[in-house]
Design an enzyme around this catalytic site. Structure first.
Site, mmCIF file in Angstrom:
data_model
loop_
_atom_site.group_PDB
_atom_site.id
_atom_site.type_symbol
_atom_site.label_atom_id
_atom_site.label_comp_id
_atom_site.label_asym_id
_atom_site.label_seq_id
_atom_site.Cartn_x
_atom_site.Cartn_y
_atom_site.Cartn_z
ATOM 1 N N HIS A 78 0.823 -1.210 0.000
ATOM 2 C CA HIS A 78 0.000 0.000 0.000
ATOM 3 C C HIS A 78 0.858 1.261 0.000
ATOM 4 C CE1 HIS A 78 0.307 -0.198 4.544
ATOM 5 N NE2 HIS A 78 0.273 1.110 4.417
ATOM 6 N N ASP A 99 1.315 -7.740 2.335
ATOM 7 C CA ASP A 99 1.443 -6.298 2.093
ATOM 8 C C ASP A 99 2.917 -5.909 1.940
ATOM 9 O OD1 ASP A 99 0.996 -3.616 1.848
ATOM 10 O OD2 ASP A 99 -0.337 -3.461 3.565
ATOM 11 N N SER A 149 4.013 2.143 8.474
ATOM 12 C CA SER A 149 3.814 1.167 7.416
ATOM 13 C C SER A 149 5.123 0.940 6.662
ATOM 14 C CB SER A 149 2.745 1.650 6.437
ATOM 15 O OG SER A 149 1.481 1.666 7.042
#
Length: 711
Positions: free
Chosen positions: A86, A223, A647
């Site tokens: 992402h 991810d 992240s």
């Protein structure tokens, strides 16, 4: 008392809960002996200088800020960087088309010549940190009001940072404020601007579960994304050039295939964006009812329109994928944050702390003389700006962050031909990208819907002047106003941009209705800021004094500063949790869960898997990436302290070996920006073994595996 330390660090009073050693976002350049001792007690095997050193290569040299909005980790001598899917989603989207749908199918560069450049991306390495508090505050005089103080502080911060690049043009110096503006630290960085896409899994891996699983555990999302850093001569930063070569980093993160067990040490290094652990109860309440609620209400309307259009057209799906992903991520975060703040009684617990602090101020002569009315004044300041602050949040979400035509108008208005050529190029590319990913019919639908939604949430005094036109000229029809606006403006298409850039004398920019609308909205935003100016200064001063007072109240305690996009260390253990009575979540998930979810949600595209992926997962042929039990673990959780910006953060074991990449938090603890809740808060990471399995077995990219330092 450990209870009191926990109260402070989580901005709460929880006499019944002992502080957990894993709470905190610690600055590497300011690790004290107690923190390093705690690291060792929990099992960390590296020496402090192996973790952070301003002069010699250390673990921090493998961790990067990725694009300024995520984190990443360098894993090869030739500059391979792992981050989240992402985080790389926008880059993958930019290279995608209906004919080359890298979002859906994934991307693999079979050779280095096939690695794709991304002009908007950069990675940032931290070289060193230095406490410059005394120098910054030397500009502050006792007789200064808050506005003068802020100006003086800002000027010194900028000057100190500028000195770094004056000595070495490849370096960037940034001075950040900590503890509510009571301390200041200089961070020295080196940025690399040639960052190329190397590998992206298909969305069935990298986005498996999409919105439904976002912020949730158990999770089964791979991810991750792979990029490579390129450098110019002498291994130094350089803008993109086909002549650049792979960057050779100071330190490469080693990778462990041993996995983890419950209770094992786990550490994250990354760039968390923003937390408000020391914010007053008044500030938390304002955020809940202002920006959080505005994002919930407005983005929900906008995203529903986008999603319908994306589901109906592959072309629109590709154009809007990145925008939708970013918008929905913060939308769901706001929903979860407000829910958790209420469920965990954060406001009530914070107010308990404030009552205790007020009692201490009354009992302490030195504090009473200057701070007796601190909390009362702070409450009044927030009250004075309440209505305008809420209206401004809705204005920003509805218009300045809503219709893309308005965003184009603002981009053109703010375009600076006199800026540095690199800045001009980046700004121009940003505008071009907006046009490339714009569908006018979709944007009209969004604009019309938001025009109807905004008045439902704000007082009539805060309606922009365009509502007068809708009422008097367009018979109260929002759609008629929108259709007319898009028909009359010259900037709805790239042709208008071209005329603007060429200084076309027939283009009367300030007569354009979209440009005029942008000016009106910016003017209203400015007027709102002016209405709140006195209250804003009072809030800034009150929060700064409140932060300092709390630290004096617990003078014998250790304090970590709120996250502010600088590198931070968090450490804890791998472990599950109990989200509700009678429910236990274990600390890992496996590929079996992927297949189960795909079957359970077989009619939902967000859980769809390619047949070849199903065959691979069902085969059980996981090779050296299987766990000692023979299972293929996909994701795992730890009680590390994280927030947005983390992240892509590296998750390390006790020996400083890479276990995985952090990519999410859990639904039950979405209030974590304001409160660390040890029973519930978990960091969700993708297992590095699953990452490597997908690269090697699904992507058939063994050449990348050969670059890695696998222990």
């Amino acid at each position: 008392m450990r209870d009191l330390k926990y109260c402070l660090l989580t901005a709460c009073l929880l006499a019944s809960v002992a502080v957990m050693a894993d709470e905190g976002m610690w600055m590497l350049g300011n690790l004290d002996k107690k923190t390093t001792h705690m690291l060792k007690e929990m099992g960390f095997e590296l020496k402090p200088k192996e973790l952070y050193s301003p002069r010699k290569a250390s673990l921090k040299d493998a961790v990067v800020s990725f694009g300024g909005f995520c984190s990443g980790v360098v894993v090869s001598e030739d500059g391979l960087v792992l981050t989240n899917h992402h985080c790389g989603f926008s880059s993958v989207q930019q290279h995608s088309s209906v004919d080359h749908d890298y979002l859906q199918d994934g991307f693999v560069a079979r050779t280095r010549d096939e690695e794709l450049p991304n002009p908007e991306l950069y990675v940032r390495f931290l070289l060193r940190q230095e406490n410059v508090t005394k120098r910054v505050l030397s500009a502050v005089r006792p007789d200064m009001d808050e506005s003068a103080r802020a100006s003086a502080v800002d000027s010194v911060m900028l000057a100190v940072g500028a000195e770094v690049s004056q000595k070495d043009s490849t370096l960037t110096g940034v001075v950040d404020a900590y503890y509510g503006g009571n301390e200041f630290w200089l961070s020295v960085y080196q940025d690399f601007n040639d960052v190329r896409l190397v590998f992206a899994p298909p969305s069935s891996v990298g986005k498996f579960g999409w919105d439904k699983d976002n912020w949730m555990w158990p999770r089964h999302t791979g991810d991750f994304c792979v990029f490579r850093i390129y450098a110019g001569r002498g291994n130094r930063p350089a803008d993109y050039s086909p002549d650049n070569v792979p960057y050779h980093p100071r330190y490469v993160a080693p990778i462990s295939l041993e996995g983890y067990q419950e209770g094992d040490f786990c550490m994250t290094l990354g760039y968390p964006g923003s937390t408000e652990r020391y914010l007053s109860s008044f500030g938390i309440e304002e955020a809940m009812n202002g920006i959080n609620q505005a994002q919930i209400d407005i983005r929900g309307v906008k995203q529903a329109i986008w999603k319908r259009a994306m589901d109906a057209s592959d072309d629109i799906r590709i154009k809007y994928a990145s925008k939708y992903d970013e918008s929905s991520n913060y939308w769901k975060n706001s929903i979860g944050t407000n829910r958790s703040l209420r469920r965990l009684n954060v406001l009530e617990r914070k107010r308990t702390l404030e009552r205790d602090l007020q009692d201490w101020i009354r009992r302490t002569p030195a504090e009473r003389d200057s701070l007796l009315h601190l909390l009362t004044d702070l409450e009044l300041a927030y009250k004075d700006r309440r209505a305008v602050n809420r209206a401004q949040a809705y204005l920003l979400e509805s218009f300045l962050n809503g219709p893309e035509l308005v965003q184009l108008a603002l981009s053109i208005l703010n375009f600076d031909f006199g800026a540095d050529p690199k800045v001009v190029e980046v700004s121009l590319q940003g505008i071009v990208d907006k046009y490339a990913n714009l569908d006018l019919d979709v944007d009209k639908d969004v604009f019309t819907a938001l025009l109807k939604e905004y008045p439902r949430h704000v007082e009539v005094d805060y309606l922009p002047s365009l509502y007068d036109s809708i009422a008097t000229v367009y018979g109260g029809s929002e759609r008629a106003y929108v259709d007319s606006l898009y028909a009359r403006t010259a900037i709805a298409t790239p042709r208008g941009l071209k005329r603007f850039l060429e200084n076309d004398t027939t283009l009367h920019l300030f007569s354009d209705p979209a440009i005029n609308l942008g000016i009106d909205l910016i003017t209203q935003l400015f007027e709102m800021n002016m209405q709140m100016n006195a209250a804003n200064l009072a809030v800034d001063r009150g929060e700064r004094l409140f932060n300092a007072a709390v630290r004096r109240y617990y003078a014998d305690r250790r304090f970590y500063p709120d996250a502010n996009s600088t590198m931070r260390l968090s450490f804890g253990t791998v472990r599950g949790y109990d989200p509700a009575d009678g429910t236990h979540y274990r600390y890992f998930t496996t590929v079996r869960g992927i297949l189960e979810k795909a079957r359970e949600h077989r009619s939902e595209p967000d859980f769809a898997l390619q047949p070849e992926l199903v065959s691979l997962l069902e085969s059980g042929d996981y090779g050296r990436y299987a766990d000692r039990s023979g299972e293929m673990k996909v994701c795992f959780i730890s009680d590390n302290d994280i927030t947005g910006g983390n992240s892509g953060s590296a998750m390390f074991n006790a020996r400083g070996q890479l276990l995985g990449l952090a990519f999410d938090g859990n639904w039950e603890a979405m209030s974590s920006d304001y409160l660390y809740e040890p029973r519930l808060q978990r960091c969700i990471g993708v297992d590095i073994r699953y990452v490597l399995f997908i690269i090697e077995k699904y992507g058939q990219a063994g050449r990348l595996i050969e670059e890695l330092k696998i222990g």
